[in-house]
Design a protein around this motif. Structure first.
Motif, short mmCIF file in Angstrom:
data_model
loop_
_atom_site.label_atom_id
_atom_site.label_comp_id
_atom_site.label_asym_id
_atom_site.label_seq_id
_atom_site.Cartn_x
_atom_site.Cartn_y
_atom_site.Cartn_z
N MET A 1 0.93 -1.28 -0.05
CA MET A 1 -0.02 -0.03 -0.14
C MET A 1 0.81 1.13 0.13
O MET A 1 2.09 1.05 0.44
N THR A 2 0.42 2.46 -0.39
CA THR A 2 1.10 3.64 -0.42
C THR A 2 1.24 4.20 1.06
O THR A 2 0.48 3.59 1.98
N VAL A 3 2.01 5.18 1.23
CA VAL A 3 2.15 5.71 2.44
C VAL A 3 0.84 6.28 3.12
O VAL A 3 0.35 5.81 4.18
N GLU A 4 0.27 7.19 2.22
CA GLU A 4 -1.17 7.54 2.63
C GLU A 4 -2.29 6.46 2.89
O GLU A 4 -2.94 6.57 3.81
N GLU A 5 -2.21 5.32 2.17
CA GLU A 5 -3.15 4.22 2.33
C GLU A 5 -2.88 3.72 3.73
O GLU A 5 -3.87 3.35 4.47
N ASN A 6 -1.49 3.55 4.19
CA ASN A 6 -1.29 3.07 5.50
C ASN A 6 -1.81 3.83 6.52
O ASN A 6 -2.57 3.37 7.41
N LEU A 7 -1.77 5.08 6.41
CA LEU A 7 -2.20 5.94 7.36
C LEU A 7 -3.68 6.06 7.52
O LEU A 7 -4.27 6.03 8.61
#
Length: 227
Positions: free
Chosen positions: A86-92
């Protein structure tokens, strides 16, 4: 707290850990002392045979880890603590899975704390450096808006420069009023930023004091800090 895993013997043997709002508490000690087990017990990942866990005065010993997250606890394990594809933003965003309100402000706060994550927010988290991955893991935990943030070996495997940066960010988080409970192998550096330190040996409290006092204790220095 007294307890262990499954039907095995006790790993924790009456250890006590407490932390006040906005404080940094650090658990240190030799390998096999029960440091990570103590943190997992606080988070409900093993059953206590004796003792209790209380959050803001309320007994939460019977709650599952998921229920403890809803009550204000967040836990960042040492490994496997991000979704690499997942992207960084999706992780957040995954960190906010329990929330039903607008998460934009919290996301902005995480990006302010870790500016490199804003720059890399569209990048798969698995492509980041070790230190950046740890920032994603901590950021995702902060998305739950915890009152207690628990970190298991947050600086494991990172360079000294990255370690210092992570500790600086941990101090910033504590200044917002969040309690930080941390297990750390880099004992000397961790105690330097700790309001309270716990030295565990065989699942028991061997020494408990402020971080500064433990650093200056000759017995602690000789036995656990390399002199």
């Amino acid at each position: 707290m007294t307890g262990g895993y499954g039907g095995g013997g006790d790993i924790l043997n009456g250890c006590t850990i407490s932390i006040d709002p906005g404080q940094i508490a650090v658990i240190v000690g030799p390998n096999g002392a029960g440091k990570s087990t103590a943190m997992k017990a606080v988070f409900g990942m093993l059953s206590l045979r004796k003792g209790a866990v209380r959050l803001a005065g309320r007994d939460i010993t019977a709650l599952t880890p998921q229920a403890r997250v809803a009550q204000g606890m967040a836990f960042v394990p040492q490994t496997h603590n991000i979704f690499t594809s997942m992207t960084v933003e999706e992780n957040l965003e995954m960190g906010a899975f329990l929330r039903r309100d607008d998460i934009a402000d919290t996301m902005a706060q995480v990006y302010d704390l870790f500016p490199i994550l804003r720059d890399k927010r569209r990048q798969p988290a698995g492509e980041l450096s070790g230190g950046q991955r740890q920032q994603v893991a901590v950021g995702r935990a902060l998305m739950t808006r915890p009152t207690v943030l628990m970190l298991d070996e947050p600086t494991a495997g990172v360079s000294p420069i990255v370690m210092d940066e992570l500790f600086d960010r941990i101090i910033e988080v504590a200044r917002t009023g969040i309690s930080i409970l941390m297990v750390e192998q880099n004992a000397r550096q961790a105690l330097e930023i700790a309001d309270r330190g716990y030295v565990l040996v065989q699942g028991r409290n061997a020494f408990t004091d402020t971080g500064r006092a433990l650093l200056n204790d000759p017995d602690v220095r000789r036995s656990f800090l390399g002199g």
